[in-house]
Design a protein around this motif. Structure first.
Motif, short mmCIF file in Angstrom:
data_model
loop_
_atom_site.label_atom_id
_atom_site.label_comp_id
_atom_site.label_asym_id
_atom_site.label_seq_id
_atom_site.Cartn_x
_atom_site.Cartn_y
_atom_site.Cartn_z
N GLU A 5 0.82 -1.27 0.04
CA GLU A 5 0.10 -0.06 0.10
C GLU A 5 0.72 1.27 -0.13
O GLU A 5 2.01 1.21 0.52
CB GLU A 5 -0.72 0.03 1.29
N CYS A 7 1.57 5.57 -0.14
CA CYS A 7 1.07 7.02 0.14
C CYS A 7 2.40 7.91 -0.10
O CYS A 7 3.30 7.58 0.39
CB CYS A 7 0.61 7.42 1.47
N ALA A 18 -0.78 12.66 7.86
CA ALA A 18 -1.76 11.82 7.16
C ALA A 18 -1.51 10.45 6.55
O ALA A 18 -2.43 9.75 6.42
CB ALA A 18 -2.19 12.77 6.21
N CYS A 19 -0.38 10.55 5.97
CA CYS A 19 -0.11 8.97 5.23
C CYS A 19 0.14 8.03 6.30
O CYS A 19 -0.39 6.84 6.02
CB CYS A 19 0.96 9.20 4.43
N ASN A 21 -1.52 7.68 9.10
CA ASN A 21 -2.77 7.36 9.52
C ASN A 21 -3.43 6.57 8.24
O ASN A 21 -4.26 5.49 8.69
CB ASN A 21 -3.34 8.58 10.21
N GLN A 22 -3.32 7.05 7.22
CA GLN A 22 -4.04 6.34 6.27
C GLN A 22 -3.52 4.81 5.87
O GLN A 22 -4.24 4.04 5.84
CB GLN A 22 -3.75 7.05 4.87
N GLU A 25 -4.50 2.16 8.49
CA GLU A 25 -5.93 1.80 8.34
C GLU A 25 -5.87 0.20 7.76
O GLU A 25 -6.92 -0.37 7.80
CB GLU A 25 -6.90 2.87 7.38
#
Length: 193
Positions: A5, A7, A18-19, A21-22, A25
């Protein structure tokens, strides 16, 4: 099988946060990334989640100091600390010059080298930054040797090996120079002459 994944950050702590945290997930087993400069935003989040962070180089204080970060590139802290201890004990150096790559982790690098030097009876007399993009390190070598050190420690990545080696040969060939092992590759030595 592993799934990747991604970011992409812009280098800001906000975007890196932000990355992080993203990506958390998706419940990752690890973070694997290039060196990025926004780690003040991402590393605390990754540490709190207890997820290992694996990357090529510790270029920020957060990556250097994190117990969750494992770097496999530029060894900007333990390598120079070991060289400094060796120079001060086995090498008999009492005064050291330092040339270091100018990255956000530089204060940690300099603090470590200075404290290891002092703990082993030596002093860093001159500490000089070198830009990551430098093609000539002559002025930095001159500055690092102006205090007449017993040796110079160069904390640099591979792309700075040639400029540092060439500067040493032309500016201060009589002062012992310690460089990272990657500077001893046949390609680097051939290019440096």
């Amino acid at each position: 099988p592993l799934q990747l994944e991604t970011c992409v950050t812009d280098g800001s702590p906000e975007q890196s946060s932000a990355c992080a945290n993203q990506l958390l997930e998706s419940d990752p087993v690890a973070f694997v990334g290039q060196s990025e400069l926004g780690t003040s935003g991402s590393v605390p989040i990754i540490e709190q989640a207890g997820v290992p962070l694996i990357g090529p180089a510790a270029v920020t204080p957060e990556l250097v100091l994190s117990e969750q970060a494992y770097t496999v590139g530029l060894d900007a802290v333990s390598g120079p600390a070991g060289w400094t201890k060796y120079l001060a004990t086995e090498g008999g150096a009492t005064d050291l010059g330092v040339i270091y790559v100018d990255i956000p982790a530089a204060p940690v690098i300099n603090s470590t080298v200075s404290s290891v030097a002092e703990a082993n009876g030596a002093t860093v007399v001159d500490s000089v930054p070198l830009a990551v993009s430098a093609s000539d390190a002559s002025s930095q070598m001159a500055a690092a040797t102006q205090g007449d050190p017993d040796a110079v420690v160069a904390v640099v990545p591979q792309q700075l090996c040639v400029p540092v080696l060439q500067a040493h040969a032309s500016v201060a060939p009589d002062v012992p120079l310690l460089v990272p092992g990657i500077c001893a590759s046949p390609q680097v030595l051939d290019t440096a002459g």
